[in-house]
Motif scaffolding. Structure first.
Motif, PDB file in Angstrom:
ATOM      1  N   THR A 119       0.855  -1.201   0.000  1.00 17.15           N
ATOM      2  CA  THR A 119       0.000   0.000   0.000  1.00 17.15           C
ATOM      3  C   THR A 119       0.883   1.241   0.000  1.00 17.15           C
ATOM      4  O   THR A 119       1.828   1.331   0.805  1.00 17.15           O
ATOM      5  CB  THR A 119      -0.898   0.030   1.242  1.00 17.15           C
ATOM      6  OG1 THR A 119      -1.689  -1.179   1.272  1.00 17.15           O
ATOM      7  CG2 THR A 119      -1.812   1.263   1.229  1.00 17.15           C
ATOM      8  N   PRO A 120       0.592   2.186  -0.905  1.00 13.38           N
ATOM      9  CA  PRO A 120       1.418   3.405  -0.911  1.00 13.38           C
ATOM     10  C   PRO A 120       1.123   4.262   0.315  1.00 13.38           C
ATOM     11  O   PRO A 120      -0.005   4.317   0.801  1.00 13.38           O
ATOM     12  CB  PRO A 120       1.012   4.111  -2.201  1.00 13.38           C
ATOM     13  CG  PRO A 120      -0.375   3.642  -2.480  1.00 13.38           C
ATOM     14  CD  PRO A 120      -0.437   2.213  -1.987  1.00 13.38           C
ATOM     15  N   CYS A 121       2.137   4.925   0.812  1.00 10.54           N
ATOM     16  CA  CYS A 121       1.948   5.856   1.935  1.00 10.54           C
ATOM     17  C   CYS A 121       1.042   7.006   1.483  1.00 10.54           C
ATOM     18  O   CYS A 121       1.197   7.548   0.378  1.00 10.54           O
ATOM     19  CB  CYS A 121       3.289   6.416   2.401  1.00 10.54           C
ATOM     20  SG  CYS A 121       4.319   5.175   3.249  1.00 10.54           S
ATOM     21  N   ALA A 122       0.100   7.350   2.342  1.00  8.47           N
ATOM     22  CA  ALA A 122      -0.850   8.416   2.004  1.00  8.47           C
ATOM     23  C   ALA A 122      -0.148   9.772   2.009  1.00  8.47           C
ATOM     24  O   ALA A 122       0.943   9.944   2.563  1.00  8.47           O
ATOM     25  CB  ALA A 122      -2.001   8.416   3.003  1.00  8.47           C
ATOM     26  N   ALA A 123      -0.796  10.732   1.369  1.00  4.71           N
ATOM     27  CA  ALA A 123      -0.271  12.094   1.413  1.00  4.71           C
ATOM     28  C   ALA A 123      -0.176  12.546   2.869  1.00  4.71           C
ATOM     29  O   ALA A 123      -1.044  12.248   3.686  1.00  4.71           O
ATOM     30  CB  ALA A 123      -1.174  13.042   0.622  1.00  4.71           C
ATOM     31  N   GLY A 124       0.880  13.260   3.184  1.00  5.05           N
ATOM     32  CA  GLY A 124       1.114  13.678   4.563  1.00  5.05           C
ATOM     33  C   GLY A 124       1.968  12.696   5.331  1.00  5.05           C
ATOM     34  O   GLY A 124       2.333  12.969   6.477  1.00  5.05           O
ATOM     35  N   THR A 125       2.259  11.552   4.714  1.00  2.00           N
ATOM     36  CA  THR A 125       3.117  10.547   5.358  1.00  2.00           C
ATOM     37  C   THR A 125       4.211  10.143   4.383  1.00  2.00           C
ATOM     38  O   THR A 125       4.203  10.509   3.200  1.00  2.00           O
ATOM     39  CB  THR A 125       2.303   9.319   5.782  1.00  2.00           C
ATOM     40  OG1 THR A 125       1.813   8.658   4.598  1.00  2.00           O
ATOM     41  CG2 THR A 125       1.128   9.720   6.675  1.00  2.00           C
ATOM     42  N   TYR A 126       5.132   9.356   4.903  1.00  2.00           N
ATOM     43  CA  TYR A 126       6.211   8.858   4.043  1.00  2.00           C
ATOM     44  C   TYR A 126       6.696   7.520   4.575  1.00  2.00           C
ATOM     45  O   TYR A 126       6.497   7.167   5.742  1.00  2.00           O
ATOM     46  CB  TYR A 126       7.366   9.857   3.996  1.00  2.00           C
ATOM     47  CG  TYR A 126       8.136   9.966   5.292  1.00  2.00           C
ATOM     48  CD1 TYR A 126       9.376   9.315   5.431  1.00  2.00           C
ATOM     49  CD2 TYR A 126       7.645  10.694   6.376  1.00  2.00           C
ATOM     50  CE1 TYR A 126      10.084   9.411   6.629  1.00  2.00           C
ATOM     51  CE2 TYR A 126       8.340  10.799   7.555  1.00  2.00           C
ATOM     52  CZ  TYR A 126       9.568  10.153   7.686  1.00  2.00           C
ATOM     53  OH  TYR A 126      10.273  10.237   8.875  1.00  2.00           O
ATOM     54  N   GLY A 127       7.349   6.752   3.688  1.00  2.00           N
ATOM     55  CA  GLY A 127       7.941   5.485   4.082  1.00  2.00           C
ATOM     56  C   GLY A 127       9.410   5.486   3.748  1.00  2.00           C
ATOM     57  O   GLY A 127       9.775   5.312   2.580  1.00  2.00           O
ATOM     58  N   ALA A 128      10.232   5.661   4.740  1.00  2.00           N
ATOM     59  CA  ALA A 128      11.680   5.737   4.502  1.00  2.00           C
ATOM     60  C   ALA A 128      12.304   4.362   4.356  1.00  2.00           C
ATOM     61  O   ALA A 128      13.328   4.188   3.691  1.00  2.00           O
ATOM     62  CB  ALA A 128      12.346   6.508   5.638  1.00  2.00           C
ATOM     63  N   SER A 129      11.648   3.357   4.969  1.00  2.00           N
ATOM     64  CA  SER A 129      12.182   1.988   4.923  1.00  2.00           C
ATOM     65  C   SER A 129      11.506   1.217   3.799  1.00  2.00           C
ATOM     66  O   SER A 129      10.341   1.448   3.480  1.00  2.00           O
ATOM     67  CB  SER A 129      11.937   1.304   6.274  1.00  2.00           C
ATOM     68  OG  SER A 129      12.232  -0.058   6.193  1.00  2.00           O
ATOM     69  N   SER A 130      12.233   0.267   3.256  1.00  2.00           N
ATOM     70  CA  SER A 130      11.656  -0.544   2.171  1.00  2.00           C
ATOM     71  C   SER A 130      10.836  -1.696   2.724  1.00  2.00           C
ATOM     72  O   SER A 130      10.177  -2.402   1.978  1.00  2.00           O
ATOM     73  CB  SER A 130      12.765  -1.068   1.260  1.00  2.00           C
ATOM     74  OG  SER A 130      13.658  -1.900   1.996  1.00  2.00           O
ATOM     75  N   ALA A 142       8.563  -1.372   5.522  1.00  2.00           N
ATOM     76  CA  ALA A 142       7.762  -0.712   6.547  1.00  2.00           C
ATOM     77  C   ALA A 142       6.387  -1.352   6.657  1.00  2.00           C
ATOM     78  O   ALA A 142       5.784  -1.770   5.665  1.00  2.00           O
ATOM     79  CB  ALA A 142       7.612   0.762   6.227  1.00  2.00           C
ATOM     80  N   SER A 143       5.914  -1.458   7.902  1.00  2.00           N
ATOM     81  CA  SER A 143       4.550  -1.933   8.143  1.00  2.00           C
ATOM     82  C   SER A 143       3.602  -0.754   8.371  1.00  2.00           C
ATOM     83  O   SER A 143       2.391  -0.926   8.359  1.00  2.00           O
ATOM     84  CB  SER A 143       4.508  -2.870   9.352  1.00  2.00           C
ATOM     85  OG  SER A 143       4.978  -2.183  10.512  1.00  2.00           O
ATOM     86  N   VAL A 144       4.144   0.426   8.640  1.00  2.00           N
ATOM     87  CA  VAL A 144       3.355   1.651   8.773  1.00  2.00           C
ATOM     88  C   VAL A 144       4.119   2.798   8.110  1.00  2.00           C
ATOM     89  O   VAL A 144       5.347   2.720   7.946  1.00  2.00           O
ATOM     90  CB  VAL A 144       3.069   2.015  10.251  1.00  2.00           C
ATOM     91  CG1 VAL A 144       2.145   0.981  10.895  1.00  2.00           C
ATOM     92  CG2 VAL A 144       4.346   2.167  11.028  1.00  2.00           C
ATOM     93  N   CYS A 145       3.406   3.842   7.760  1.00  2.00           N
ATOM     94  CA  CYS A 145       4.044   5.046   7.232  1.00  2.00           C
ATOM     95  C   CYS A 145       4.187   6.077   8.351  1.00  2.00           C
ATOM     96  O   CYS A 145       3.390   6.099   9.300  1.00  2.00           O
ATOM     97  CB  CYS A 145       3.222   5.643   6.081  1.00  2.00           C
ATOM     98  SG  CYS A 145       3.170   4.582   4.624  1.00  2.00           S
ATOM     99  N   LEU A 146       5.167   6.897   8.242  1.00  2.00           N
ATOM    100  CA  LEU A 146       5.442   7.914   9.246  1.00  2.00           C
ATOM    101  C   LEU A 146       4.814   9.252   8.834  1.00  2.00           C
ATOM    102  O   LEU A 146       4.759   9.591   7.644  1.00  2.00           O
ATOM    103  CB  LEU A 146       6.943   8.094   9.425  1.00  2.00           C
ATOM    104  CG  LEU A 146       7.712   6.826   9.805  1.00  2.00           C
ATOM    105  CD1 LEU A 146       9.217   7.119   9.873  1.00  2.00           C
ATOM    106  CD2 LEU A 146       7.226   6.274  11.145  1.00  2.00           C
ATOM    107  N   SER A 147       4.337  10.007   9.840  1.00  2.00           N
ATOM    108  CA  SER A 147       3.744  11.323   9.558  1.00  2.00           C
ATOM    109  C   SER A 147       4.837  12.351   9.308  1.00  2.00           C
ATOM    110  O   SER A 147       5.885  12.343   9.980  1.00  2.00           O
ATOM    111  CB  SER A 147       2.888  11.793  10.742  1.00  2.00           C
ATOM    112  OG  SER A 147       1.798  10.916  10.948  1.00  2.00           O
ATOM    113  N   CYS A 148       4.596  13.217   8.373  1.00  2.00           N
ATOM    114  CA  CYS A 148       5.519  14.343   8.161  1.00  2.00           C
ATOM    115  C   CYS A 148       5.424  15.267   9.380  1.00  2.00           C
ATOM    116  O   CYS A 148       4.317  15.680   9.768  1.00  2.00           O
ATOM    117  CB  CYS A 148       5.155  15.120   6.889  1.00  2.00           C
ATOM    118  SG  CYS A 148       5.466  14.172   5.376  1.00  2.00           S
TER     119      CYS A 148
END
Length: 433
Positions: free
Chosen positions: A21-32, A34-40
């Motif tokens: 699943t792509p990270c939603a706008a406002g978040t990002y995935g720095a790890s390849s 990742a189980s969750v995306c991080l908030s900006c």
């Protein structure tokens, strides 16, 4: 076989997944993997944002913008630093808008402009820092900063900087406010520039006089005008900050004895305004170069018919020409339009002063009648050597030296005794008869 990494900007929330699943706008995935995306993040100031999906990083908010919260999809424009200076004679209050509650602190620079050079000097103890107003730990929607002990009518330079609530260091935001020329007012009241108050005009002996109250804190004196033109030199005063002082200038008046210019019955407009001899002269700012002048205070005034008649009542030269006191002098003007009476004083003198709007002609006829009784005897008089009980004179407007004379020719019986001086004794206390 093995599992495939989700890849940067994507995440897999559970085991056994067959897709990412792509990270939603406002978040990002720095790890390849990742189980969750991080908030900006919104901190540190000015924060980061991401307006696209499947991103592995966040974008920095540009100068003049900030992330309003974590997980922002866009940056919010930094609010303008809106400042409204409220200028009074000895105070300047800065009303700073903080509707967005972004400003936590302010720094104010106050400069004093020189009168003959287009440059200012920073006032003592400035720049100063001020905390934003708050109530119960919550920033108020506005902050008021008052700077006092200022000079009335002075030009000041105002520069305000602000610090955002998310700024943790001592830096100031690029947003700032500048008012290059802020002039304090001159009026004792905060709502005007100091025009005189309670102006009244009165006429006496061919002159128009004035009374008024000082309402300025900048003046060197006052200028008087009749129908838009000055008629006298300036009336200078010793103190330029005498709010409420009442002035009754006796050396400044309008001479109305020149009837060609000041016809009786004509209404004129008299004005007075405060002024200062101090001059602001800036070659670089000629539009601001000027002397202080308040707004005028004006009042209409109608010139009245005015005259004064004086005279005296005396005995005949044979009786020593002595003055006769307590003689009643009755008078009527122009057939009774005005009437009155007075008594002679110890010098036998009397004065009749008339000021009226009932007469507009140049001349008026005055009839003067004299009378006095001593016991049962009514006094007799002569006018210019002829018996008379009254005397008629023609009185010209704006004349104050008309004189009328009466001679008392009465024969009054009197009783008394004659004593020989130096012969006083117990029988004749006043001396021998």
């Amino acid at each position: 076989s093995s599992c495939i990494s989700a890849g940067s900007g994507y995440y897999v929330p559970s085991t056994g997944a067959t897709s990412r699943t792509p990270c939603a706008a406002g978040t990002y995935g720095a790890s390849s993997t990742a189980s969750v995306c991080l908030s900006c993040p919104a901190t540190p100031w000015p924060g980061k944002y991401q307006d696209q999906t499947g991103s592995s990083t966040c974008k920095d908010c540009l100068t003049g913008t900030y992330a309003a919260s974590s997980r922002s999809t866009q940056c919010t424009a930094q609010p303008a630093l809106a400042v409204q200076p409220l200028l009074e004679a000895k105070y300047i209050t800065l009303v700073i808008d903080n509707t967005d509650r972004r400003w936590q602190r302010f720094r104010v620079t106050l400069g004093i402009w020189r009168s003959n050079q287009y440059t200012y000097d920073v006032a003592a103890s400035f720049p100063r820092e001020y905390a934003a107003d708050e109530t119960g730990g919550i920033l108020d929607v506005s902050t008021n900063i008052t700077m006092g002990y200022l000079l009335p009518g002075q030009y000041y330079y105002i520069f305000v900087q602000a610090r955002d609530i998310d700024v943790t260091d001592s830096s100031w935001d690029v947003k700032n406010f500048t008012q290059e020329l802020a002039q304090t007012t001159c009026g004792c009241s905060t709502s005007d520039n100091g025009p005189p108050t309670n102006l009244s005009v009165y006429q006496h002996l061919g002159r128009v006089y004035f009374t008024f109250q000082d309402a300025s804190q900048c003046e060197s004196g006052f200028i008087f005008q009749r129908d838009g033109a000055s008629f006298a030199p300036a009336y200078d005063v010793a103190s330029g900050q005498a709010c409420g002082r009442e002035h009754h200038p006796k050396t400044l008046f309008d001479d109305i004895t020149n009837r060609d210019a000041m016809a009786v019955g004509v209404v004129h407009t008299y004005c007075v305004y405060a002024y200062s001899r101090d001059t602001i002269s800036w070659a670089q700012k000629e539009s601001e170069s000027a002397n202080y002048e308040s707004d005028p205070t004006c009042t209409p005034f109608q010139i009245e018919w005015e005259a004064k008649v004086t005279g005296h009542v005396v005995l005949t030269p044979e009786a020593g020409g002595l003055p006769v006191r307590d003689t009643t002098v009755s008078w009527s003007l122009d057939g009774g339009i005005l009437t009155g009476s007075t008594l002679t004083d110890v010098n036998g003198e009397f004065a009749i002063y008339i000021k009226t709007d009932l007469i507009t002609s140049e001349f008026a006829e005055m009839v003067l009648t004299v009378s006095k009784s001593s016991g049962l005897v009514n006094h007799s008089y002569t006018c210019s050597g002829l018996p008379c009980t009254s005397h008629t004179v023609l009185v010209e407007q704006m004349t104050f030296d008309r004189q009328v004379h009466f001679v008392d020719v009465s024969s009054i019986p009197f009783f008394g005794y004659v004593y020989v001086g130096g012969t006083e004794h117990s029988t004749y206390l006043d001396g021998c008869p």
